[in-house]
Design a protein around this motif. Structure first.
Motif, PDB file in Angstrom:
ATOM      1  N   VAL A 196       0.865  -1.186   0.000  1.00  0.00           N
ATOM      2  CA  VAL A 196       0.000   0.000   0.000  1.00  0.00           C
ATOM      3  C   VAL A 196       0.897   1.230   0.000  1.00  0.00           C
ATOM      4  O   VAL A 196       1.873   1.283   0.743  1.00  0.00           O
ATOM      5  CB  VAL A 196      -0.921   0.004   1.250  1.00  0.00           C
ATOM      6  CG1 VAL A 196      -1.764   1.271   1.294  1.00  0.00           C
ATOM      7  CG2 VAL A 196      -1.807  -1.240   1.271  1.00  0.00           C
ATOM      8  N   VAL A 197       0.583   2.187  -0.857  1.00  0.00           N
ATOM      9  CA  VAL A 197       1.304   3.468  -0.861  1.00  0.00           C
ATOM     10  C   VAL A 197       0.311   4.556  -0.474  1.00  0.00           C
ATOM     11  O   VAL A 197      -0.791   4.625  -1.030  1.00  0.00           O
ATOM     12  CB  VAL A 197       1.914   3.777  -2.239  1.00  0.00           C
ATOM     13  CG1 VAL A 197       2.559   5.162  -2.243  1.00  0.00           C
ATOM     14  CG2 VAL A 197       2.945   2.717  -2.617  1.00  0.00           C
ATOM     15  N   ILE A 198       0.669   5.364   0.503  1.00  0.00           N
ATOM     16  CA  ILE A 198      -0.218   6.425   0.998  1.00  0.00           C
ATOM     17  C   ILE A 198       0.478   7.763   0.832  1.00  0.00           C
ATOM     18  O   ILE A 198       1.611   7.934   1.274  1.00  0.00           O
ATOM     19  CB  ILE A 198      -0.565   6.180   2.487  1.00  0.00           C
ATOM     20  CG1 ILE A 198      -1.335   4.864   2.628  1.00  0.00           C
ATOM     21  CG2 ILE A 198      -1.359   7.360   3.060  1.00  0.00           C
ATOM     22  CD1 ILE A 198      -1.607   4.455   4.058  1.00  0.00           C
ATOM     23  N   ASP A 199      -0.198   8.699   0.171  1.00  0.00           N
ATOM     24  CA  ASP A 199       0.372  10.035  -0.024  1.00  0.00           C
ATOM     25  C   ASP A 199      -0.642  11.061   0.455  1.00  0.00           C
ATOM     26  O   ASP A 199      -1.706  11.224  -0.142  1.00  0.00           O
ATOM     27  CB  ASP A 199       0.697  10.253  -1.510  1.00  0.00           C
ATOM     28  CG  ASP A 199       1.469  11.545  -1.723  1.00  0.00           C
ATOM     29  OD1 ASP A 199       1.480  12.410  -0.806  1.00  0.00           O
ATOM     30  OD2 ASP A 199       2.070  11.698  -2.799  1.00  0.00           O
ATOM     31  N   THR A 200      -0.331  11.745   1.542  1.00  0.00           N
ATOM     32  CA  THR A 200      -1.222  12.772   2.077  1.00  0.00           C
ATOM     33  C   THR A 200      -0.540  14.140   2.042  1.00  0.00           C
ATOM     34  O   THR A 200      -0.879  15.031   2.826  1.00  0.00           O
ATOM     35  CB  THR A 200      -1.627  12.434   3.527  1.00  0.00           C
ATOM     36  OG1 THR A 200      -0.426  12.300   4.302  1.00  0.00           O
ATOM     37  CG2 THR A 200      -2.404  11.124   3.597  1.00  0.00           C
ATOM     38  N   ASP A 253       0.428  16.472   5.144  1.00  0.00           N
ATOM     39  CA  ASP A 253      -0.389  16.179   6.314  1.00  0.00           C
ATOM     40  C   ASP A 253       0.018  14.839   6.932  1.00  0.00           C
ATOM     41  O   ASP A 253      -0.520  13.787   6.602  1.00  0.00           O
ATOM     42  CB  ASP A 253      -1.871  16.177   5.898  1.00  0.00           C
ATOM     43  CG  ASP A 253      -2.796  16.147   7.102  1.00  0.00           C
ATOM     44  OD1 ASP A 253      -2.335  15.796   8.210  1.00  0.00           O
ATOM     45  OD2 ASP A 253      -3.982  16.484   6.932  1.00  0.00           O
ATOM     46  N   GLN A 310      -2.756  12.892   8.905  1.00  0.00           N
ATOM     47  CA  GLN A 310      -3.663  12.139   8.045  1.00  0.00           C
ATOM     48  C   GLN A 310      -2.966  10.867   7.529  1.00  0.00           C
ATOM     49  O   GLN A 310      -3.581   9.813   7.414  1.00  0.00           O
ATOM     50  CB  GLN A 310      -4.137  13.022   6.875  1.00  0.00           C
ATOM     51  CG  GLN A 310      -5.170  12.375   5.951  1.00  0.00           C
ATOM     52  CD  GLN A 310      -6.565  12.245   6.569  1.00  0.00           C
ATOM     53  OE1 GLN A 310      -6.743  12.363   7.772  1.00  0.00           O
ATOM     54  NE2 GLN A 310      -7.544  11.975   5.733  1.00  0.00           N
ATOM     55  N   TRP A 353      -3.165   8.430  10.279  1.00  0.00           N
ATOM     56  CA  TRP A 353      -4.564   7.986  10.420  1.00  0.00           C
ATOM     57  C   TRP A 353      -4.896   6.898   9.395  1.00  0.00           C
ATOM     58  O   TRP A 353      -5.474   5.863   9.734  1.00  0.00           O
ATOM     59  CB  TRP A 353      -5.462   9.205  10.276  1.00  0.00           C
ATOM     60  CG  TRP A 353      -6.932   8.954  10.267  1.00  0.00           C
ATOM     61  CD1 TRP A 353      -7.788   9.164   9.220  1.00  0.00           C
ATOM     62  CD2 TRP A 353      -7.753   8.468  11.349  1.00  0.00           C
ATOM     63  NE1 TRP A 353      -9.073   8.831   9.585  1.00  0.00           N
ATOM     64  CE2 TRP A 353      -9.084   8.403  10.875  1.00  0.00           C
ATOM     65  CE3 TRP A 353      -7.490   8.062  12.662  1.00  0.00           C
ATOM     66  CZ2 TRP A 353     -10.146   7.966  11.676  1.00  0.00           C
ATOM     67  CZ3 TRP A 353      -8.551   7.617  13.450  1.00  0.00           C
ATOM     68  CH2 TRP A 353      -9.850   7.574  12.956  1.00  0.00           C
ATOM     69  N   LEU A 354      -4.501   7.134   8.130  1.00  0.00           N
ATOM     70  CA  LEU A 354      -4.811   6.159   7.081  1.00  0.00           C
ATOM     71  C   LEU A 354      -3.932   4.915   7.211  1.00  0.00           C
ATOM     72  O   LEU A 354      -4.417   3.785   7.072  1.00  0.00           O
ATOM     73  CB  LEU A 354      -4.640   6.791   5.693  1.00  0.00           C
ATOM     74  CG  LEU A 354      -5.570   7.976   5.374  1.00  0.00           C
ATOM     75  CD1 LEU A 354      -5.317   8.481   3.949  1.00  0.00           C
ATOM     76  CD2 LEU A 354      -7.036   7.611   5.548  1.00  0.00           C
ATOM     77  N   ARG A 404      -2.646   3.724   9.898  1.00  0.00           N
ATOM     78  CA  ARG A 404      -3.108   2.966  11.068  1.00  0.00           C
ATOM     79  C   ARG A 404      -4.338   2.138  10.698  1.00  0.00           C
ATOM     80  O   ARG A 404      -4.466   0.981  11.110  1.00  0.00           O
ATOM     81  CB  ARG A 404      -3.428   3.944  12.216  1.00  0.00           C
ATOM     82  CG  ARG A 404      -3.722   3.340  13.572  1.00  0.00           C
ATOM     83  CD  ARG A 404      -2.517   2.772  14.274  1.00  0.00           C
ATOM     84  NE  ARG A 404      -1.397   3.700  14.317  1.00  0.00           N
ATOM     85  CZ  ARG A 404      -0.204   3.400  14.827  1.00  0.00           C
ATOM     86  NH1 ARG A 404       0.031   2.216  15.352  1.00  0.00           N
ATOM     87  NH2 ARG A 404       0.778   4.285  14.797  1.00  0.00           N
ATOM     88  N   GLY A 405      -5.216   2.737   9.890  1.00  0.00           N
ATOM     89  CA  GLY A 405      -6.403   2.004   9.439  1.00  0.00           C
ATOM     90  C   GLY A 405      -6.027   0.764   8.646  1.00  0.00           C
ATOM     91  O   GLY A 405      -6.599  -0.315   8.832  1.00  0.00           O
ATOM     92  N   VAL A 406      -5.066   0.898   7.766  1.00  0.00           N
ATOM     93  CA  VAL A 406      -4.614  -0.251   6.968  1.00  0.00           C
ATOM     94  C   VAL A 406      -3.959  -1.287   7.886  1.00  0.00           C
ATOM     95  O   VAL A 406      -4.227  -2.491   7.777  1.00  0.00           O
ATOM     96  CB  VAL A 406      -3.636   0.195   5.861  1.00  0.00           C
ATOM     97  CG1 VAL A 406      -3.040  -1.020   5.149  1.00  0.00           C
ATOM     98  CG2 VAL A 406      -4.343   1.107   4.858  1.00  0.00           C
ATOM     99  N   GLU A 448      -8.236   0.902  18.806  1.00  0.00           N
ATOM    100  CA  GLU A 448      -7.884   1.713  17.641  1.00  0.00           C
ATOM    101  C   GLU A 448      -6.433   1.485  17.210  1.00  0.00           C
ATOM    102  O   GLU A 448      -5.765   2.409  16.744  1.00  0.00           O
ATOM    103  CB  GLU A 448      -8.125   3.200  17.918  1.00  0.00           C
ATOM    104  CG  GLU A 448      -9.591   3.502  18.230  1.00  0.00           C
ATOM    105  CD  GLU A 448      -9.790   4.903  18.779  1.00  0.00           C
ATOM    106  OE1 GLU A 448      -9.069   5.804  18.321  1.00  0.00           O
ATOM    107  OE2 GLU A 448     -10.636   5.080  19.655  1.00  0.00           O
TER     108      GLU A 448
END
Lengths: 365, 365
Positions: free
Chosen positions: A160-164, A167, A170, A173-174, A176-178, A260
């Motif tokens: 998974v690659v996350i780009d915020t 931020d 954020q 947050w994302l 952690r959800g994954v 959480e």
């Protein structure tokens, strides 16, 4: 100066890193085992931050998750390198080195696993100068290097690659959800930066400091000297010069819940002679605040370290058990972790604590 | 044959797509508005699947989330194109066309938003032939095209790429987790495929069928003819030839809760003369099963469509209200949605229902 790390260094490094993990940062036994499995009789080059070229490309690597889950779910070992490779591919650039994002039994070790697998060197620095529970709580971020894009790898090869953008909260947050949906543990590569950025934003030489601490404790035990004096002596010449014994007693209550994606709770410690009143520590993965007879005696980002009352072996929050006899140490953190912008990111208010930050060396004993 | 779609087609298309959405697929008013905002007096080219060149590169686009949240949280409109661009960048290849992943008030429209913004054509096909609640429930996946990598965009410009290899259920699980943390709605690009793959795996001509259905209903109303006869006439020559009126009555109870990113619940409908016994529909975003006097009369993947009892205007699950007078239609789905492998992906057992699939045209009335 750069130096070489060998498998024989790992027990001392794990001990020292766990102390600096201030209750979190993962289990030292698992961390050590993960490196041993791939290192064999090889060596890992540890780079001094002052010697990095400005344009060296560094990709830090780590494990994220609740420590309560991390001790149950042992990684295959290939996930951190998969995270690194995923971020390299996303950025279109290969890393010249990796680096820890925090100190801890697991997270000082994960970059060593990557190094042993890939041959990359490891930078002797990190972005927390201890362990913190959230990915945005980094001196990197405080001083302008952002965590995105972040790559996250799961045990079944998920990438998974996350780009915020800028931020980092954020991003946390994302990610952690994954991580929660991966079963509570994920492996990450994030905060890609240049050698110049490392020098500007990282807490320097925390790997060598962890190794020196772990070694000093062991050597003191072997020589029948006080390991507590050894800790103080070792830290005196570092960026963490003040050590204070906050309390000695017996763990009489531990309350711990995984919510959480974090391990949250509190531990109560009572004096063995019953005289000195109750002492309480509250934690979110890491120890956050220590209160003695209603008064705060140490608070985040300063280190609150629970150790065995005789051997000084560090005890993580998930290792706390009723009946353990412990000492609690308060250790001062470097100046770059106590600026107003640093305290906004990982001081008391970042954890919803109302108490102000007061340096551990300034609390009245 | 390829054709051109104009803003004046949108009300009919929205109506027909919402009917095919079988309770889900999003709100038609919002979907229509999103396209109108960017289309103006332009046109969108709709490509017939039979005319696609084998190596045409198609990236489907959609919105994901709980319908209960989707009607509260209107997208800025730029997120679907950001998702498409993110996936293009990840794959290193530009799309030649986009395509819906399902039929519905929102998800038949999102590819049109992308088309109006980018100038790309839209393929007249989709991967559900109706709406389903989960990203893995696609004929694409059933016949060998996998959803990964998926790109997900949030309203604050967040970009997430998820790659779970061949595991489309894990892709759904992780993407749902990110969508929940984005506040309940995300925009996605996934199931990138060739023109040859579209012909092999997609349900063909569902956009033109939705437009024809919506138009036939409107024209029947205008001519004071029965819109229900118009629906049956329109479907007779399609892959959805059987229409059955399952029940007519008044909505007497709706139970709806948003859990784990889905809208789940049930609706009870009672005959207006009080004679015909209770009728119940259970849904997860979409209607899944219809039960009359304890007997199943239609079940997923066949379509269970609740419409106004006079105008035949389709009513989504989040639009169900006490006192509405409705008819419930059962519509047969194409053969490629009823094979054993298709039923394993989105038949009754995929939703935890114990009842076997029986085609709607074979149930005893």
């Amino acid at each position: 100066m750069s130096w070489e790390l060998r498998a024989s260094d790992l027990p001392d490094l794990a001990r020292g890193a766990t102390l600096l993990g201030t209750g979190g940062g993962g289990d030292p036994y698992i961390g050590k085992m993960l490196v041993e499995r791939v290192l064999g009789d090889g060596v890992i080059t540890i780079l001094d931050p002052d010697e990095l070229t400005d344009d060296l490309f560094v990709i830090p690597t780590a494990q994220m998750g609740a420590p309560t889950v991390m001790i149950e779910k042992i990684p295959a070992g290939t996930e951190p390198t998969l995270a690194l490779r995923t971020l390299e591919e996303h950025l279109g650039r290969r890393a010249d080195a990796t680096m820890p994002i925090e100190c801890g039994g697991i997270n000082s070790m994960i970059p060593l696993v990557v190094a042993a697998e890939t041959g990359l060197p490891v930078v002797d620095a990190d972005g927390m100068g201890r362990a913190f529970p959230e990915l945005s709580m980094e001196t990197f971020a405080v001083y302008g290097v952002h965590g995105s894009p972040l790559a996250l790898a799961g045990e079944r090869g998920e990438k998974v690659v996350i780009d915020t953008g800028d931020d980092d909260r954020q991003m946390e947050w994302l990610a952690r959800g994954v991580t929660i949906r991966l079963g509570g543990v994920g492996h990450i590569a994030e905060y890609a930066m240049s050698g110049a950025d490392v020098r500007r934003t990282a807490v320097p030489r925390t790997l060598s400091m962890a190794l020196a601490l772990g070694r000093a404790i062991r050597e003191a035990r072997e020589a029948k000297r006080s390991p507590f004096a050894a800790i103080a002596d070792t830290l005196a010449s570092t960026l963490y010069p003040h050590v204070r014994e906050l309390f000695t007693g017996k763990v009489t209550d531990v309350e711990r819940r995984t919510t959480e994606g974090f391990a949250r709770g509190r531990a109560r410690i009572s004096a063995m002679d019953g005289d000195a009143g109750d002492f309480e520590i509250r934690f979110q993965n890491e120890n956050l605040i220590a209160v003695h007879q209603g008064r705060v005696v140490a608070i985040v980002p300063d280190l609150i370290c629970v150790v065995d009352h005789e051997t000084a072996e560090p005890i993580t929050t998930e290792g706390l058990r009723y009946g353990q006899r412990v000492r609690v140490l308060g250790i001062s953190t470097p100046a770059l972790m106590r600026t107003p912008e640093a305290l906004a990111a990982f001081g008391p208010c970042a954890f919803g604590l109302d108490e102000p930050f007061v340096p551990v060396e300034e609390h009245r004993g």
